[in-house]
Design a protein around this motif. Structure first.
Motif, PDB file in Angstrom:
ATOM      1  N   MET A  49      24.087  57.587  20.964  1.00  0.00           N
ATOM      2  CA  MET A  49      25.044  58.682  20.411  1.00  0.00           C
ATOM      3  C   MET A  49      25.927  57.960  19.231  1.00  0.00           C
ATOM      4  O   MET A  49      26.053  58.424  18.339  1.00  0.00           O
ATOM      5  CB  MET A  49      25.533  59.327  21.430  1.00  0.00           C
ATOM      6  N   ILE A  50      26.667  56.834  19.700  1.00  0.00           N
ATOM      7  CA  ILE A  50      27.428  56.032  18.890  1.00  0.00           C
ATOM      8  C   ILE A  50      26.898  55.601  17.628  1.00  0.00           C
ATOM      9  O   ILE A  50      27.193  55.850  16.462  1.00  0.00           O
ATOM     10  CB  ILE A  50      28.066  54.881  19.742  1.00  0.00           C
TER      11      ILE A  50
ATOM     12  N   VAL B 205      33.885  52.473  10.083  1.00  0.00           N
ATOM     13  CA  VAL B 205      32.998  53.065  11.202  1.00  0.00           C
ATOM     14  C   VAL B 205      32.833  51.896  12.179  1.00  0.00           C
ATOM     15  O   VAL B 205      32.812  52.361  13.300  1.00  0.00           O
ATOM     16  CB  VAL B 205      31.430  53.082  10.225  1.00  0.00           C
ATOM     17  N   SER B 206      32.964  50.739  11.735  1.00  0.00           N
ATOM     18  CA  SER B 206      33.125  49.817  12.745  1.00  0.00           C
ATOM     19  C   SER B 206      34.224  50.072  13.862  1.00  0.00           C
ATOM     20  O   SER B 206      34.267  49.795  15.101  1.00  0.00           O
ATOM     21  CB  SER B 206      33.222  48.495  12.554  1.00  0.00           C
ATOM     22  N   GLN B 207      35.347  50.344  13.179  1.00  0.00           N
ATOM     23  CA  GLN B 207      36.439  50.704  14.030  1.00  0.00           C
ATOM     24  C   GLN B 207      36.600  51.707  15.018  1.00  0.00           C
ATOM     25  O   GLN B 207      36.891  51.933  16.313  1.00  0.00           O
ATOM     26  CB  GLN B 207      37.680  50.965  13.002  1.00  0.00           C
ATOM     27  N   LEU B 208      35.727  52.784  14.485  1.00  0.00           N
ATOM     28  CA  LEU B 208      35.524  54.225  15.111  1.00  0.00           C
ATOM     29  C   LEU B 208      34.740  53.555  16.399  1.00  0.00           C
ATOM     30  O   LEU B 208      34.895  54.055  17.732  1.00  0.00           O
ATOM     31  CB  LEU B 208      34.860  55.071  14.459  1.00  0.00           C
ATOM     32  N   ARG B 209      33.570  52.863  16.235  1.00  0.00           N
ATOM     33  CA  ARG B 209      32.538  52.635  17.206  1.00  0.00           C
ATOM     34  C   ARG B 209      33.510  51.774  18.324  1.00  0.00           C
ATOM     35  O   ARG B 209      33.275  52.237  19.649  1.00  0.00           O
ATOM     36  CB  ARG B 209      31.567  51.521  16.802  1.00  0.00           C
TER      37      ARG B 209
ATOM     38  N   VAL C   6      35.278  60.892  21.228  1.00  0.00           N
ATOM     39  CA  VAL C   6      34.605  61.240  20.012  1.00  0.00           C
ATOM     40  C   VAL C   6      35.808  61.816  18.979  1.00  0.00           C
ATOM     41  O   VAL C   6      36.083  61.533  17.934  1.00  0.00           O
ATOM     42  CB  VAL C   6      33.349  61.940  19.876  1.00  0.00           C
ATOM     43  N   PHE C   7      36.285  63.127  19.615  1.00  0.00           N
ATOM     44  CA  PHE C   7      37.136  63.806  18.875  1.00  0.00           C
ATOM     45  C   PHE C   7      38.378  62.932  18.448  1.00  0.00           C
ATOM     46  O   PHE C   7      38.959  63.094  17.326  1.00  0.00           O
ATOM     47  CB  PHE C   7      37.677  64.964  19.975  1.00  0.00           C
TER      48      PHE C   7
END
Length: 522
Positions: free
Chosen positions: A31-32, A49-53, A79-80
């Motif tokens: 999912m990630i 994006v890497s930070q979000l992962r 996720v939110f």
């Protein structure tokens, strides 16, 4: 619309995982990966994006989760929150002060929509009681002053500019001084579009800033600018130290991730987003609401504010609903108000789940549907309009007469009457419950029972939950199924919202007929 595809892909990835029978760490990593791919495809900076992962993985540690933990809810919230964190720079923008002159200067690239956005912002503040004006300090682009002048006249906003003075610094200074003397509260200055590689234009921008000392400098960013947005934003930040960003053209087919990256790179808050070409097509930005809307969960806070800004007169309908009544005339009034609210796709985006329904109907089709329903109402007699629709059941020939008179079909008339009767039934129940609540206030024992019942209902809603957690400032709102039922739609799932929730939301909006919206969207 911008970011719509991104929202669909993220939503699909989360939904597929939470519906999966085997919810394990491998599926979670998948999912990630899908969310990351969607963000990169939307031009979001790879570092972000890497930070979000990392953020999502840190929030959901499978090995440390208790056996009975609701993994689906934990994943949804992670996720939110991670998406909100990307667009939330944790910096508060400047708040204009009433009764004082607030100077706001616009900067940005040429073609990003600065001049139109200046007028939109002036119109937005004007609608909220501020005395607003516009100054055209763009002496470089041919036709800039004429464009601002036309927009200002259309919006009925005072403006200042010159066809002979070529020095933008002089025009900006004179305009600001003039409007300060006339005690204007919001003074907005439009400047020339410039590129960070043009040193002369950048020096001019800094000179204008020094001459007018703006309380706020806003950078306008086109949603379609892509990866170049970050470097442009950094250059403008270093030169003008802007304190806010407005993203324009979010109604285009652009991917829009570049603008999000620019926000993160400069730690500057987005204050508004442009959603179309018309003067009213601008929304105040809120990180939670933005992500909620992105993921198809609606933006009830934005909806309430939008309805309030229209200053719709709903006192009569609200009074009728409090008394347990709802007539065809009330339905007609609500249809008229829906048409004032703007494109149906925009409204659907604010209402949980309705963006999926509206995906099958474009704005023209929806608008035509509403107009036909209005024509049906206009073809009725005063007696029929003031009824709840039962008169047509008792005398079916009236339906045929109205259908002929309105140029519509018998089925369309029956659909409208069915919606009206549904609303009348809800109004009757609501009116009865309001009377019980009023009686309870006079009876301490009954009041205590009512309070306990409401607490139990809230607890049940909390356990059943629907929708994404973490929606700040929206606690206690009904779930999607409840909203769809409340609006006269056919949404499944969830019971009716509590009378307190319904009454509170309708009072916030200053209207009693939001439920009627379902009729125009089928």
């Amino acid at each position: 619309m911008v970011l719509q595809d991104l929202g669909r892909r993220i939503n699909a990835a989360v939904t597929d995982l939470t519906r999966s029978q085997t919810l394990d760490e491998k599926a979670f990593d998948g999912m990630i990966k899908e969310i990351s791919n969607a963000l990169i495809a939307a031009d979001v900076n790879i570092k972000l994006v890497s930070q979000l992962r990392k953020s999502i993985k840190a929030s959901v540690k499978f090995n440390e989760l208790p056996p009975h933990a609701n993994k689906k809810r934990i994943i949804q919230k992670a996720v939110f929150d991670a998406l909100v964190d990307i667009v939330n720079p944790h910096q508060k923008p400047y708040e204009p002060k009433k009764g004082k002159s607030n100077v706001i200067m616009f900067v940005g690239l040429q073609g990003n929509g600065k001049t139109t956005t200046c007028t939109k912002l002036a119109r937005w503040y004007q609608a909220r009681g501020y005395k607003t004006c516009l100054v055209c300090a763009d002496t470089f682009r041919a036709g800039a002053f004429d464009q601002l002048k036309q927009n200002a006249i259309k919006a009925k906003i005072p403006y200042y500019g010159s066809l002979t003075q070529t020095d933008p610094v002089v025009v900006a200074r004179e305009g600001v001084e003039k409007f300060k003397k006339e005690r204007f509260e919001i003074i907005i200055i439009d400047t020339s579009g410039r590129h960070h590689q043009d040193e002369a234009l950048f020096a001019e921008m800094v000179e204008i800033q020094g001459a007018i000392s703006p309380h706020q400098t806003i950078m306008v960013l086109d949603a379609s600018v892509g990866q170049a947005a970050e470097s442009q934003a950094r250059a403008f930040k270093e030169a003008s130290d802007f304190g806010a960003i407005i993203i324009t053209k979010t109604d285009s087919a652009a991917v829009g991730g570049g603008a999000i990256s620019a926000v993160a790179a400069t730690h500057t808050p987005i204050v508004f987003i442009g959603t179309g070409e018309h003067l009213l097509d601008m929304e105040k930005f809120n990180p939670q609401s933005f992500v909620s809307k992105l993921l198809g969960m609606g933006d009830m806070q934005g909806l309430v504010e939008h309805v309030q800004s229209l200053k719709l007169d709903q006192k009569e309908t609200f009074k009728n609903i409090q008394e347990g009544k709802f007539s065809v005339r009330d339905m007609r009034d609500q249809l008229a108000n829906i048409m004032k609210m703007g494109p149906l796709s925009k409204m659907a985006g604010m209402i949980p789940g309705l963006s999926n329904v509206m995906g099958q109907m474009n704005d023209d089709e929806g608008s035509m549907k509403l107009k036909r329903m209005m024509i049906i109402c206009d073809s009725m007699t005063a007696k029929e309009l003031d009824s709840d629709g039962k008169i047509f059941v008792e005398q079916p020939t009236r339906i045929t007469r109205v259908a002929r008179g309105s140029g519509t079909s018998v089925r369309e008339v029956e659909e409208l009457l069915s919606q009206t009767q549904m609303m009348a039934g809800m109004a009757k129940k609501m009116g009865g419950n309001m009377k019980k609540m009023q009686a309870a206030q006079k009876n301490p024992a009954m009041a205590s029972q009512m309070q306990q019942m409401q607490q139990r209902m809230k607890a049940m809603q909390g356990q059943g939950g629907g929708g994404m957690p973490g929606m700040g400032g929206m606690g206690g709102m009904p779930d999607m199924g409840s909203l769809m039922k409340m609006m006269g739609g056919g949404g499944g799932g969830g019971g009716m919202p509590s009378m307190g929730d319904m009454q509170k939301m309708m009072q916030q909006m200053g209207m009693g007929g939001m439920p009627g919206m379902g009729g125009g969207r089928r």
